[in-house]
Design an enzyme around this catalytic site. Structure first.
Site, mmCIF file in Angstrom:
data_model
loop_
_atom_site.group_PDB
_atom_site.id
_atom_site.type_symbol
_atom_site.label_atom_id
_atom_site.label_comp_id
_atom_site.label_asym_id
_atom_site.label_seq_id
_atom_site.Cartn_x
_atom_site.Cartn_y
_atom_site.Cartn_z
ATOM 1 N N ARG A 94 0.818 -1.217 0.000
ATOM 2 C CA ARG A 94 0.000 0.000 0.000
ATOM 3 C C ARG A 94 0.852 1.268 0.000
ATOM 4 O O ARG A 94 0.377 2.333 0.372
ATOM 5 C CB ARG A 94 -0.917 -0.003 1.225
ATOM 6 N N CYS A 113 -0.085 15.450 -14.295
ATOM 7 C CA CYS A 113 0.135 14.489 -15.382
ATOM 8 C C CYS A 113 0.675 13.179 -14.812
ATOM 9 O O CYS A 113 0.232 12.105 -15.191
ATOM 10 C CB CYS A 113 1.111 15.059 -16.403
ATOM 11 N N ARG A 132 -0.799 9.739 -16.500
ATOM 12 C CA ARG A 132 -2.004 9.754 -17.328
ATOM 13 C C ARG A 132 -1.766 10.451 -18.658
ATOM 14 O O ARG A 132 -2.361 10.100 -19.687
ATOM 15 C CB ARG A 132 -3.157 10.455 -16.589
ATOM 16 N N HIS A 141 1.942 10.972 -26.016
ATOM 17 C CA HIS A 141 1.716 11.770 -27.216
ATOM 18 C C HIS A 141 2.923 12.616 -27.606
ATOM 19 O O HIS A 141 3.756 12.973 -26.777
ATOM 20 C CB HIS A 141 0.490 12.677 -27.036
ATOM 21 N N TYR A 200 3.472 16.208 -29.542
ATOM 22 C CA TYR A 200 2.855 17.404 -30.119
ATOM 23 C C TYR A 200 3.340 17.561 -31.554
ATOM 24 O O TYR A 200 4.510 17.292 -31.858
ATOM 25 C CB TYR A 200 3.209 18.641 -29.293
ATOM 26 N N ALA A 222 3.593 23.483 -24.893
ATOM 27 C CA ALA A 222 2.168 23.739 -25.133
ATOM 28 C C ALA A 222 1.504 24.066 -23.800
ATOM 29 O O ALA A 222 1.639 23.307 -22.843
ATOM 30 C CB ALA A 222 1.511 22.523 -25.771
#
Length: 290
Positions: free
Chosen positions: A153, A172, A192, A233, A235, A289
Site C-alpha cells: 500500500r 500528469c 495519465r 503523445h 505534439y 504547449a
C-alpha cells in the site's frame, strides 16, 4: 550479446508514436499524435537514466523535485531558483483564462507538492501554513518502508478529484507505488498524460531521483524505475525535433551520488545531489504547449 541501451526504450516509444499514433485535437490547440498505454523499465543500480540523445535540464529536475518535496505551490519560489518551467501556468493571464481571478499570480493551487504532503487538506492559498493538515503521503511511505517494507500500500497519489478544479494544471504524473525487495527500493509511476518531447525525459529523471533519495534515507539501495504511460503523445510541433533526436545513438548514462549522509527527505539541498559523467548530445529546442 551486448545488452541494448535502456534509452532505446524511450526512442522506440517515440518512433512508434510517430509511425502509428492517432491524430488528436487537444486542450492546448496544438494537436498531438497519440498512443494509449506504454511501459518502460530503467535500472537504478549502476547508473542513472538521464537521457543522452539530447541534453535534459538536470538542474530543473533537481530544483522542481525539491520544490515538490517542500509542498510548495508557488511558481515564483521555483523561479527564484532560476527554474521557470511553471511560470506560464502561474501567470496572471493563464490564471484569468481559467477563471481564477482571485488567485494570486504564481499560486498554482493544490498541485503536486500540496497533494504529496497535505492530501485532503482544504487549500487556502500559497501563504497559508498547512503544518499538520491533511495526509503527508511522502512521510507515510518512508515510515512504512522502515516499519513494514513488504506492504503493498505504499502509494503516493497527486490526483485528488475534489481539488482538480482548483489546480492551474491537473497532475500528469498521478500515482507512484514503491516496492522493497532484497534491500532494493523500486518505484512504478502511472502517468495519465505523457508529453514525449518535453515531459517524459524530465519525469523519468525526477522519479528516478526521488527513488534514489528515499532509498538513501531508508538505508536501501535503488532498484528499478518502471514508467507506465496512459495517453503518450507527441505534439505536432515537436515532430521535426524528435525525428532529429531519433538519429542519435545513446551514450552511457551518467551516475548519481549524494555529497553527504542525509537523514530526512526534508533535509536534502540541491548541492547534496551530484551527477557525474553526463555527456549528452546538444539540447533540442521544443516549444511548450500551455
Amino acid at each position: 550479446m551486448e545488452e541494448l541501451h535502456a534509452e532505446h526504450q524511450y526512442l522506440s516509444q517515440v518512433k512508434h508514436i510517430l509511425n502509428c499514433g492517432n491524430f488528436k485535437h487537444d486542450r492546448t490547440g496544438v494537436g498531438t499524435l497519440s498512443v494509449f498505454g506504454m511501459q518502460s523499465r530503467y535500472s537504478l543500480e549502476k547508473d542513472f537514466p538521464l537521457l543522452t540523445t539530447k541534453r535534459v535540464f538536470w538542474r530543473g529536475v533537481v530544483e522542481e523535485l525539491l520544490w515538490f518535496i517542500r509542498g510548495s505551490t508557488d511558481s515564483k519560489e521555483l523561479a527564484a531558483s532560476g527554474v521557470h518551467i511553471w511560470d506560464a501556468n502561474g501567470s496572471r493571464s493563464y490564471l484569468d483564462k481559467l477563471g481564477l481571478f482571485d488567485r494570486e499570480e504564481g499560486d498554482l493551487g493544490p498541485v503536486y507538492g500540496f497533494q504529496w504532503r497535505h492530501f485532503g487538506a482544504e487549500y487556502q492559498g500559497l501563504k497559508h501554513n498547512y503544518g499538520g493538515e491533511g495526509v503527508d503521503q511522502l512521510k507515510q511511505i518512508i515510515n512504512t518502508i522502515h516499519t513494514n517494507p513488504t506492504d503493498r500500500r505504499m502509494l503516493m497519489c497527486a490526483w485528488n478529484v475534489l481539488d482538480v478544479p482548483k489546480m492551474a494544471l491537473p497532475p500528469c504524473h498521478v500515482l507512484s507505488q514503491f516496492y522493497v525487495c532484497d534491500g532494493k527500493l523500486s518505484c512504478q509511476l502511472y502517468q495519465r498524460s505523457a508529453d514525449m518531447g518535453l515531459g517524459v525525459p524530465f519525469n523519468i529523471a525526477s522519479y528516478s531521483l526521488l527513488t534514489c533519495m528515499i532509498a538513501h534515507v531508508t538505508d536501501l539501495v535503488p532498484g528499478e524505475f518502471i514508467h507506465t504511460l496512459g495517453d503518450a503523445h507527441v505534439y505536432v510541433n515537436h515532430v521535426d525535433a524528435l525525428t532529429e533526436q531519433l538519429t542519435r545513438t545513446p551514450r552511457p548514462f551518467p551516475t548519481l551520488k549524494f555529497a553527504r549522509k542525509v537523514a530526512s527527505i526534508d533535509d536534502f539541498k540541491a548541492n547534496d545531489i551530484i551527477l557525474e559523467n553526463y555527456n549528452p548530445y546538444p539540447s533540442i529546442k521544443m516549444p511548450m504547449a500551455v
